[in-house]
Design an enzyme around this catalytic site. Structure first.
Site, mmCIF file in Angstrom:
data_model
loop_
_atom_site.group_PDB
_atom_site.id
_atom_site.type_symbol
_atom_site.label_atom_id
_atom_site.label_comp_id
_atom_site.label_asym_id
_atom_site.label_seq_id
_atom_site.Cartn_x
_atom_site.Cartn_y
_atom_site.Cartn_z
ATOM 1 N N ASN A 152 0.791 -1.231 0.000
ATOM 2 C CA ASN A 152 0.000 0.000 0.000
ATOM 3 C C ASN A 152 0.823 1.281 0.000
ATOM 4 O O ASN A 152 0.373 2.307 -0.503
ATOM 5 C CB ASN A 152 -1.008 -0.004 1.155
ATOM 6 C CG ASN A 152 -0.363 -0.168 2.513
ATOM 7 O OD1 ASN A 152 0.694 -0.779 2.642
ATOM 8 N ND2 ASN A 152 -0.999 0.379 3.533
ATOM 9 N N GLY A 228 2.314 -5.977 7.704
ATOM 10 C CA GLY A 228 1.398 -6.886 7.022
ATOM 11 C C GLY A 228 0.293 -7.351 7.944
ATOM 12 O O GLY A 228 -0.098 -6.651 8.885
ATOM 13 N N SER A 229 -0.190 -8.553 7.706
ATOM 14 C CA SER A 229 -1.358 -9.054 8.418
ATOM 15 C C SER A 229 -1.002 -9.576 9.802
ATOM 16 O O SER A 229 0.121 -10.048 10.036
ATOM 17 C CB SER A 229 -2.013 -10.176 7.615
ATOM 18 O OG SER A 229 -1.210 -11.341 7.634
ATOM 19 N N GLU A 248 4.273 -4.197 12.365
ATOM 20 C CA GLU A 248 3.195 -3.236 12.154
ATOM 21 C C GLU A 248 2.088 -3.993 11.446
ATOM 22 O O GLU A 248 2.218 -4.337 10.265
ATOM 23 C CB GLU A 248 3.694 -2.039 11.340
ATOM 24 C CG GLU A 248 2.839 -0.796 11.493
ATOM 25 C CD GLU A 248 1.628 -0.796 10.587
ATOM 26 O OE1 GLU A 248 0.527 -1.134 11.088
ATOM 27 O OE2 GLU A 248 1.771 -0.485 9.412
ATOM 28 N N LEU A 249 0.990 -4.246 12.160
ATOM 29 C CA LEU A 249 -0.019 -5.183 11.673
ATOM 30 C C LEU A 249 -1.333 -4.467 11.355
ATOM 31 O O LEU A 249 -1.320 -3.349 10.873
ATOM 32 C CB LEU A 249 -0.189 -6.304 12.703
ATOM 33 C CG LEU A 249 1.136 -6.991 13.121
ATOM 34 C CD1 LEU A 249 0.882 -8.053 14.182
ATOM 35 C CD2 LEU A 249 1.840 -7.600 11.919
ATOM 36 N N CYS A 283 -3.313 1.381 6.669
ATOM 37 C CA CYS A 283 -3.450 0.735 7.982
ATOM 38 C C CYS A 283 -4.252 1.583 8.955
ATOM 39 O O CYS A 283 -4.962 1.049 9.810
ATOM 40 C CB CYS A 283 -2.081 0.423 8.567
ATOM 41 S SG CYS A 283 -1.146 -0.805 7.624
ATOM 42 N N GLU A 377 -10.451 -5.904 9.707
ATOM 43 C CA GLU A 377 -9.878 -4.818 8.900
ATOM 44 C C GLU A 377 -10.354 -4.966 7.461
ATOM 45 O O GLU A 377 -10.002 -5.929 6.777
ATOM 46 C CB GLU A 377 -8.353 -4.868 8.951
ATOM 47 C CG GLU A 377 -7.690 -3.744 8.163
ATOM 48 C CD GLU A 377 -6.174 -3.794 8.262
ATOM 49 O OE1 GLU A 377 -5.557 -2.706 8.277
ATOM 50 O OE2 GLU A 377 -5.610 -4.899 8.317
#
Length: 476
Positions: A152, A228-229, A248-249, A283, A377
């Protein structure tokens, strides 16, 4: 058609095979991307380990100069970089230009922080037995950093991995997102031109599982930084052993709109931006809105007007606000979530349809908490609006989530702002703005399933360095 090779040890080499990269908006073939095999990942790690012997001894001013050179190179090629992002990510060109400007700023911060990595002196005589001794601490690079980035923000999130790692004297093996590898290779070219030692940066594209598993399991890799996830992030942390990790999720970020807001029109305008910029594939995109019941009807109408005024279309058109999601599979998934919510009693205010691969920005109300649009999300152009009767109820509902990245609150009441800052279970509280607000030197990260550790150049450098204590006995 362009053939994009791997970048290992300062050389451009072919992979085991080629994978065609397609435009998410037009469907046209953009490039053939090299696919790395296990032997290429092994070579990249070995190259990074070898180069670390050079970078760990490189003076801070030289590391800073290389990063500043990348800043200059990217500044002169920023329109080319923005067009590349727009083509491979279907990011509207004006948003892509903004990303490139942020990327320049991120590397500039990294260049500055490279000169500010420092320790401290300790008063050893503060404890009995410390007399006659002096002590100080230094920060040393950890070594090889494995970086795994999402689609992204294919340049700026790469910068948030490379910038602090290289500023600290580490070396990097970068695995970019399969949907947007060209932006990462573009940056590799800039670092090569800027004079980064060969092997200090390696870029390998291909299977996330193949490359990721090798980076996480290899003992030569000392730190993993991943965006990511949550599912993948949990797996990384479980398998990383004694490696450092920065994760960083996900998020389903919320904003509270309190009672007695004077400029509700401006608030609706800003929330529309935070909800639908880059199709909601951010995010910290606004996904949940909790608005006081006294303002709900007016706010919903204002947000509908702002949303329906957004321009939908070709990402390369400067007028476009919203374009295609990253894949047709993601478009189908978001549509299914919308249909599920409607089936459970939700009301569709606007949007919800697809035209020429683009899902129209969508507003929904009366979405039950059990629906995926509320609890998971969405990563798409959908927001859900809930009415609340008090600030306490709004805070409670924001916190009723497995995520906790950032949250926003619009209020004229200082007591409500302070209560939200105190009680919201998130990594960042943004008062009188959207949770989508981020500057690139901020400490950025979340709690719960939103991640572990913090990004932001200074804070990432702390995670990518080790603290060493030196004690000297002056009496000897």
């Amino acid at each position: 058609m362009r053939k994009q090779q791997l970048y290992i040890g300062g050389e451009w080499i072919e992979g085991t095979s080629w994978k065609t990269l397609y435009s998410p908006y037009s469907g046209e073939a953009l490039a053939e991307i090299a696919v790395a095999g296990e032997q290429h990942v092994e070579a990249a790690i070995a190259s990074a380990e070898k180069a670390y012997a050079v970078t760990r001894r490189m003076p801070a001013h030289e590391r800073s100069a290389i990063l500043n050179k990348v800043v200059d190179l990217l500044h002169h090629r920023q329109e080319e970089a923005a067009a590349l992002i727009a083509r491979e990510a279907a990011k509207p060109i004006k948003a892509a230009r903004a990303e490139v400007k942020r990327t320049i700023e991120t590397y500039r911060f990294a260049a500055e922080e490279a000169r500010r990595i420092q320790g401290e002196s300790l008063p050893m005589d503060a404890a009995p037995g410390g007399e006659g001794r002096v002590a100080y601490t230094v920060r040393e690079p950890v070594g090889v950093v494995g970086a795994i980035t999402p689609f992204n923000f294919p340049m700026n999130l790469v910068a948030h991995k490379l910038g602090p790692a290289l500023a600290a004297g580490n070396t990097v093996v970068l695995k970019p997102a399969g949907q947007t590898p060209l932006s990462a290779y573009f940056i590799a070219e800039l670092f090569e031109e800027a004079g980064l030692p060969k092997g200090a940066l390696n870029v390998v594209s291909g299977s996330g599982k193949t490359i990721g598993d090798l980076l996480v399991s290899d003992e030569r890799v000392k730190h993993i930084t991943f965006t990511g996830s949550p599912g993948v992030g949990k797996g990384i942390r479980e398998r990383a052993g004694l490696k450092g990790v920065t994760l960083e999720l996900g998020s389903n970020s919320a904003v509270i709109v309190d009672k007695d807001i004077d400029n509700l029109d401006a608030v609706a305008e800003r929330i529309a931006q935070g909800s639908f910029s880059y199709q909601g594939q951010v995010c910290i995109s606004v996904q949940r809105i909790y608005v006081h019941e006294s303002a709900a009807s007016s706010f919903i109408e204002l947000l509908r007007e702002k949303t329906e005024a957004l321009v939908i279309g070709d990402p390369l058109d400067s007028a476009t606000d919203v374009s295609a999601l990253i894949s047709e599979e993601d478009t189908s998934r978001v549509l299914e979530w919308i249909e599920e919510a409607v089936h459970e009693g939700a009301e569709l205010i606007t949007g919800g349809e697809v035209s020429q691969r683009v899902l129209a920005p969508t507003i929904m109300t009366h979405v039950p908490h059990s629906a995926k649009l509320s609890s998971q999300e969405v990563f798409g152009p959908v927001v859900v609006i809930h009415e609340v009767s008090s600030i306490e109820e709004a805070i409670e509902k924001v916190n009723d989530s497995v995520y906790g990245l950032q949250a926003g609150i619009y209020t004229n009441h200082i007591q409500h702002a302070l209560k939200a800052a105190d009680l919201l279970e998130v990594g960042g509280v943004i008062i009188n703005d959207i949770p989508t607000f981020r500057l690139d030197h901020m400490p950025y990260g979340g709690v719960k399933q939103s991640g572990y550790g913090r990004e932001g150049i200074k804070y990432a450098i702390e995670a990518m360095t080790e603290l060493k204590l030196v004690v000297m006995n002056r009496g000897m």
